[in-house]
Motif scaffolding. Sequence first.
Motif, PDB file in Angstrom:
ATOM      1  N   GLU A   1       0.841  -1.195   0.000  1.00  0.00           N
ATOM      2  CA  GLU A   1       0.000   0.000   0.000  1.00  0.00           C
ATOM      3  C   GLU A   1       0.875   1.242   0.000  1.00  0.00           C
ATOM      4  O   GLU A   1       1.983   1.222   0.559  1.00  0.00           O
ATOM      5  CB  GLU A   1      -0.893   0.006   1.239  1.00  0.00           C
ATOM      6  CG  GLU A   1      -1.839  -1.173   1.286  1.00  0.00           C
ATOM      7  CD  GLU A   1      -2.670  -1.181   2.563  1.00  0.00           C
ATOM      8  OE1 GLU A   1      -2.794  -0.131   3.214  1.00  0.00           O
ATOM      9  OE2 GLU A   1      -3.188  -2.259   2.902  1.00  0.00           O
TER      10      GLU A   1
ATOM     11  N   ALA B   1       2.659   2.242   3.080  1.00  0.00           N
ATOM     12  CA  ALA B   1       3.759   1.379   3.518  1.00  0.00           C
ATOM     13  C   ALA B   1       5.025   1.643   2.698  1.00  0.00           C
ATOM     14  O   ALA B   1       5.918   0.817   2.638  1.00  0.00           O
ATOM     15  CB  ALA B   1       3.354  -0.085   3.426  1.00  0.00           C
TER      16      ALA B   1
ATOM     17  N   ALA C   1       6.244  -1.370   9.071  1.00  0.00           N
ATOM     18  CA  ALA C   1       5.407  -2.573   9.057  1.00  0.00           C
ATOM     19  C   ALA C   1       4.472  -2.590  10.258  1.00  0.00           C
ATOM     20  O   ALA C   1       3.284  -2.894  10.122  1.00  0.00           O
ATOM     21  CB  ALA C   1       6.277  -3.828   9.048  1.00  0.00           C
TER      22      ALA C   1
ATOM     23  N   ASN D   1       1.550  -0.176   9.794  1.00  0.00           N
ATOM     24  CA  ASN D   1       0.621  -0.529   8.724  1.00  0.00           C
ATOM     25  C   ASN D   1      -0.046  -1.887   8.912  1.00  0.00           C
ATOM     26  O   ASN D   1      -1.135  -2.108   8.389  1.00  0.00           O
ATOM     27  CB  ASN D   1       1.334  -0.482   7.380  1.00  0.00           C
ATOM     28  CG  ASN D   1       1.609   0.930   6.961  1.00  0.00           C
ATOM     29  OD1 ASN D   1       0.704   1.637   6.548  1.00  0.00           O
ATOM     30  ND2 ASN D   1       2.850   1.375   7.113  1.00  0.00           N
ATOM     31  N   LEU D   2       0.600  -2.777   9.623  1.00  0.00           N
ATOM     32  CA  LEU D   2       0.068  -4.129   9.777  1.00  0.00           C
ATOM     33  C   LEU D   2      -0.484  -4.388  11.172  1.00  0.00           C
ATOM     34  O   LEU D   2      -0.954  -5.474  11.461  1.00  0.00           O
ATOM     35  CB  LEU D   2       1.162  -5.155   9.445  1.00  0.00           C
ATOM     36  CG  LEU D   2       1.798  -5.016   8.064  1.00  0.00           C
ATOM     37  CD1 LEU D   2       2.928  -6.012   7.891  1.00  0.00           C
ATOM     38  CD2 LEU D   2       0.759  -5.166   6.974  1.00  0.00           C
ATOM     39  N   ARG D   3      -0.360  -3.400  12.030  1.00  0.00           N
ATOM     40  CA  ARG D   3      -0.855  -3.494  13.403  1.00  0.00           C
ATOM     41  C   ARG D   3      -0.242  -4.692  14.140  1.00  0.00           C
ATOM     42  O   ARG D   3      -0.943  -5.529  14.703  1.00  0.00           O
ATOM     43  CB  ARG D   3      -2.376  -3.543  13.438  1.00  0.00           C
ATOM     44  CG  ARG D   3      -3.010  -2.234  12.993  1.00  0.00           C
ATOM     45  CD  ARG D   3      -4.506  -2.355  12.857  1.00  0.00           C
ATOM     46  NE  ARG D   3      -5.185  -1.125  12.552  1.00  0.00           N
ATOM     47  CZ  ARG D   3      -5.111  -0.447  11.416  1.00  0.00           C
ATOM     48  NH1 ARG D   3      -4.317  -0.867  10.462  1.00  0.00           N
ATOM     49  NH2 ARG D   3      -5.802   0.662  11.226  1.00  0.00           N
TER      50      ARG D   3
ATOM     51  N   LEU E   1      -0.280 -12.451  11.038  1.00  0.00           N
ATOM     52  CA  LEU E   1      -0.632 -11.906   9.725  1.00  0.00           C
ATOM     53  C   LEU E   1      -1.560 -12.878   9.016  1.00  0.00           C
ATOM     54  O   LEU E   1      -1.467 -14.091   9.203  1.00  0.00           O
ATOM     55  CB  LEU E   1       0.606 -11.687   8.863  1.00  0.00           C
ATOM     56  CG  LEU E   1       1.523 -10.523   9.196  1.00  0.00           C
ATOM     57  CD1 LEU E   1       2.627 -10.410   8.157  1.00  0.00           C
ATOM     58  CD2 LEU E   1       0.753  -9.233   9.289  1.00  0.00           C
TER      59      LEU E   1
ATOM     60  N   ARG F   1       2.305  -9.172   2.982  1.00  0.00           N
ATOM     61  CA  ARG F   1       2.268  -7.714   2.895  1.00  0.00           C
ATOM     62  C   ARG F   1       3.688  -7.215   2.663  1.00  0.00           C
ATOM     63  O   ARG F   1       4.659  -7.902   2.994  1.00  0.00           O
ATOM     64  CB  ARG F   1       1.722  -7.090   4.177  1.00  0.00           C
ATOM     65  CG  ARG F   1       0.394  -7.640   4.648  1.00  0.00           C
ATOM     66  CD  ARG F   1      -0.739  -7.524   3.670  1.00  0.00           C
ATOM     67  NE  ARG F   1      -1.073  -6.141   3.425  1.00  0.00           N
ATOM     68  CZ  ARG F   1      -1.747  -5.722   2.363  1.00  0.00           C
ATOM     69  NH1 ARG F   1      -2.135  -6.581   1.450  1.00  0.00           N
ATOM     70  NH2 ARG F   1      -2.027  -4.457   2.204  1.00  0.00           N
TER      71      ARG F   1
END
Length: 154
Positions: free
Chosen positions: A8, A11, A32, A35-37, A72, A76
Amino acid sequence: MNIGDLLEPRAIAPRAGGGSKRQVLSAVADIAARNLRIRSEDVLDALLEREAAGSTGVGHGVAIPHARIPGLTAVRGVFMRLETPTPFESLDDQPVDLIFALFAPAESRTEHLQALARVSRLMRQGDLRQQLRQARTAEAIHALLAREAQPSAA
């Protein structure tokens, strides 16, 4: 697999600082995590563990760090362009300024390897590397990577 789906614009860091390999990987982990929590420390630990097995610097100023991360649900990516190239123990001993990190679910096998192969093929393109080094915004970098990653017409 479409690069645009796993990376994205938020990111992407078009102008990141350099430093040591560990500092660069820490910056990747921070992006990361946001953006990926997921926890930055967990990402950094996984990246450092992978690097201990062998450098992910693939040559031509490119590194493709990657790790499997529990929690995950899909592969990503994170992309960084470093303003100051950083030594990365690359295959060609050249410092790295383009980082395309990949993160996969802990149980992922095929999807992780497919993404890694796709990014590796993409980043071998000299013209694309040059365009990525000249792009000024996250959106421009995302557009280049998504466009270049499209399958060619037969």
